[in-house]
Design an enzyme around this catalytic site. Sequence first.
Site, PDB file in Angstrom:
ATOM      1  N   HIS A 129       0.837  -1.197   0.000  1.00 33.12           N
ATOM      2  CA  HIS A 129       0.000   0.000   0.000  1.00 33.12           C
ATOM      3  C   HIS A 129       0.876   1.253   0.000  1.00 33.12           C
ATOM      4  O   HIS A 129       1.959   1.282   0.588  1.00 33.12           O
ATOM      5  CB  HIS A 129      -0.911   0.025   1.227  1.00 33.12           C
ATOM      6  CG  HIS A 129      -2.081  -0.900   1.123  1.00 33.12           C
ATOM      7  ND1 HIS A 129      -3.099  -0.708   0.219  1.00 33.12           N
ATOM      8  CD2 HIS A 129      -2.394  -2.035   1.812  1.00 33.12           C
ATOM      9  CE1 HIS A 129      -4.002  -1.668   0.347  1.00 33.12           C
ATOM     10  NE2 HIS A 129      -3.599  -2.491   1.309  1.00 33.12           N
ATOM     11  N   CYS A 240       0.073   1.677  -5.706  1.00 30.53           N
ATOM     12  CA  CYS A 240      -0.882   2.540  -6.414  1.00 30.53           C
ATOM     13  C   CYS A 240      -0.240   3.882  -6.777  1.00 30.53           C
ATOM     14  O   CYS A 240       0.695   4.344  -6.117  1.00 30.53           O
ATOM     15  CB  CYS A 240      -2.124   2.777  -5.564  1.00 30.53           C
ATOM     16  SG  CYS A 240      -3.149   1.310  -5.354  1.00 30.53           S
TER      17      CYS A 240
END
Length: 278
Positions: A129, A240
């Site tokens: 993440h 991301c």
Amino acid sequence: MAILEAPPPEKSRGRGGRAVRTVGELLITAGLVVLLFVVYELYVTDLFSAEKQASATAGLDQDWAQGRELHSDLIDGKAFAKLYIPSFGADYHFTIQEGTDAAALEVGPGHYKGTALPGEPGNFAVAGHRVGKGSPFNDLDLLSSCDAIVVETQSDFFVYRVLPHSDELANWATGKGKQPQCAKVSTLRTDAPGGGPYGQTVGREVVSPDQGDVVAPVPHQPADALPAAQQVALLTLTTCHPQFSDKQRLIVHAVLTNQFPKTPGATYAQLLQAIGGA
């Protein structure tokens, strides 16, 4: 004595005024909900993940101390290695879990199942993440070519270094490639058309979420593009991009440059001295 008359009542604004007021109240409520969600994602999930990460690290340390072999028998959701990035500071370290599902990534970086293991030819690929849930890869975009990424297993320390970025390829041999930390880092290009099998592999790239071939044994190539014996040992980190969005993926590719078998009492700090820091 004069009697003061009460002021006349305000004229009603009608349905339009009530509608505007209602919309305003809804927007304020929505704003508060969004703010609470941001606080939850940025801070609360970090706290939860920190607890899970600490527990996973303690369990891994115990397994290693008891001599349990973890390298060849990975279990979904179970930690099996540690990740260090020296340029992010001495306190940067995370355990790597097997798998990239939501549960695994809430603990820390996760290994793409089916990709290579640390130190093996092919592509050892790890997701993490960027915001919330520990944010292990929040600063991935700050990595420069030749920066070290260290993976510790039960038996070895593996040192990978980030490959040249796309704008460094043309002058790599006469430019940054001459720096000491880049001694074992090449562009991986050959004289074949398109630069050969690794002609599309660079240190950093941004791709669409459906571009899964970045974690292929040879990035951007079919799985059978090269026999295993001819594959370079790579590490790929994915997260991301941009921050607070999942519209794209930020990819970092690094190549194995050193392997140090662990001796009794060996520590990460001693390894840093051996490789000259970051």
